[in-house]
Design a protein around this motif. Structure first.
Motif, mmCIF file in Angstrom:
data_model
loop_
_atom_site.group_PDB
_atom_site.id
_atom_site.type_symbol
_atom_site.label_atom_id
_atom_site.label_comp_id
_atom_site.label_asym_id
_atom_site.label_seq_id
_atom_site.Cartn_x
_atom_site.Cartn_y
_atom_site.Cartn_z
ATOM 1 N N CYS A 138 0.856 -1.191 0.000
ATOM 2 C CA CYS A 138 0.000 0.000 0.000
ATOM 3 C C CYS A 138 0.891 1.239 0.000
ATOM 4 C CB CYS A 138 -0.924 0.025 1.207
ATOM 5 S SG CYS A 138 -1.868 1.564 1.256
ATOM 6 N N CYS A 144 -7.108 1.777 4.008
ATOM 7 C CA CYS A 144 -7.260 3.138 3.500
ATOM 8 C C CYS A 144 -7.871 3.185 2.096
ATOM 9 C CB CYS A 144 -5.913 3.854 3.496
ATOM 10 S SG CYS A 144 -4.816 3.265 2.210
ATOM 11 N N CYS A 196 -0.276 3.656 3.098
ATOM 12 C CA CYS A 196 0.166 3.207 4.426
ATOM 13 C C CYS A 196 1.659 2.891 4.427
ATOM 14 C CB CYS A 196 -0.586 1.956 4.865
ATOM 15 S SG CYS A 196 -2.360 2.144 4.935
HETATM 16 ZN ZN LIG Z 1 -3.377 1.647 2.914
#
Ligand SMILES: [Zn+2]
Length: 402
Positions: free
Chosen positions: A181, A389, A184
């Motif tokens: 990700c 997210c 993140c």
């Molecule tokens: Zn994320």
């Protein structure tokens, strides 16, 4: 006459035995009685005490109990050391939840030092329940002298092991391609990835790679045009049949079984060839932001099939596990032009600083202008997103030690 309450007696039998064991120090004695006997060493594979134990833990603990008991009965001195695993994602996620924050950036805003302290505070939250469960199921282990993974002597023992391995020349730096990700800034486990699949429409592209010897075009299909600037090689299956197909503007090479599926408009099949005939040939890729060492050649790979695409695979070792392995095996240099935020580096002059997934359309447009695009289409597929997210995940080569 004294009446025995059978039910009450049954209910408390385990408690009566535990009481007797405690009073007589049976566990301790079972070790002391065998001093001088051969040791059977048992360090518990440590659970995480930041969550309550559940029935599933009973199974593991019962198995971890009967092996040492068996060895004890065989005459071994079995010191059983309990342990607590205090590191890792379960602890961090628990604290994130408690603080109402999520992800690496939030943690940095909160303060890493302070966050670590919160984590340390949280790891023994359920120790009491763990102790109660452990005793209730009659699991013998030394809970009073556990090893704890956050203690410096434990951490240093791991460093010592690594140093010994390194001293023997058995460590090397490499990459591991994982779902990542960019928001993140962390890799995700397969369990996490499985939570975030969504059906989306992406732009897929069939790109042209011009062979230096013949001037023919090899066609390769991708559902991630953003990986084309990271291209270093093409893979063909040496044992598969490929066709040379004549069209008005050139000769194209695709898997024989996919000619009809790939070609747009009228065409004539000129000849068919084994993939092995193309292996080793060099070509010009659509994007040339860098010159990969030993790259831009066709390599043989048995994982290539004719079940989809063109039967020829565009390889970006920074974004695919097979790609990475194949390039490594063929001595082709590893190149990554995408940074940890999922944005192109300065090398990719046309798209530097932009989030890669947002560049698909512009990349395809540019290829069309440069006449390196054969065709494009909207393609519906299942794509993984970050469960935390909602950012689209990227397959990304993270530097690691092996
Ligand atoms: Zn994320």
């Amino acid at each position: 006459m004294h009446k025995v309450d059978v039910k009450e007696k049954a209910r408390t039998r385990d408690q009566r035995i535990l009481k007797k064991w405690n009073e007589e120090g049976t566990f301790k004695k079972s070790i002391e009685n065998r001093s001088g006997k051969p040791n059977f060493v048992f360090f518990e594979g440590p659970p995480t005490a930041n969550g309550a134990p559940h029935i599933g833990h009973v199974l593991g603990r019962v198995i971890k109990d009967f092996v040492p008991r068996y060895k004890t009965m065989k005459g071994y001195r079995v010191v059983r050391k309990a342990g607590w695993d205090t590191h890792g994602l379960p602890v961090e996620l628990g604290v994130e939840k408690q603080l109402g924050i999520s992800g690496k950036q939030d943690i940095e805003k909160y303060g890493v030092e302070e966050f670590v302290k919160k984590c340390k505070d949280s790891v023994f939250e359920y120790e009491k329940q763990w102790r109660e469960l452990t005793e209730a199921i009659g699991y013998w282990t030394d809970l009073d002298h556990p090893y704890i993974t956050l203690e410096n002597n434990y951490i240093e023992s791991v460093w010592n092991i690594l140093s010994t391995i390194h001293g023997k020349g058995l460590l090397y730096r490499g990459h591991r391609v994982s779902p990542y990700c960019p928001c993140c800034q962390t890799t995700l486990s397969s369990h996490e990835v499985a939570q975030g699949y969504e059906d989306v429409k992406d732009l897929s592209a069939t790109a042209k790679f011009k062979l230096h010897d013949s001037g023919d075009y090899v066609l390769a299909w991708t559902t991630t045009p953003w990986t084309l600037p990271s291209h270093v090689a093409l893979a063909m299956n040496p044992d598969m049949e490929y066709a040379r197909v004549q069209q008005e503007d050139g000769v194209y090479i695709v898997a024989k079984n996919l000619v009809e599926h790939v070609m747009k408009g009228d065409y004539t099949v000129l000849s068919t060839h084994k993939g092995s005939e193309f292996v080793g040939q060099s070509y010009t890729p659509p994007f040339t932001y860098f010159k990969p060492e030993k790259g831009n050649i066709i390599v043989g790979a048995s994982f290539v099939t004719d079940s989809s695409g063109t039967g020829i695979v565009h390889m970006a070792p920074a974004h695919g596990e097979d790609d990475y392995k194949t390039c490594r095996e063929n001595g082709i240099s590893f190149v990554s032009v995408v940074n940890a935020q999922g944005r192109y580096t300065d090398e990719v002059t046309d798209f530097a600083g932009r989030f890669v997934k947002d560049c698909d359309l512009d990349i395809v447009k540019m290829m069309s202008e440069k006449e390196t695009l054969y065709s494009k289409e909207k393609y519906e597929h299942s794509y993984p997103f970050c469960w935390r997210c909602k950012s689209p995940l990227l397959y990304y080569a993270m530097e690691s030690w092996f």
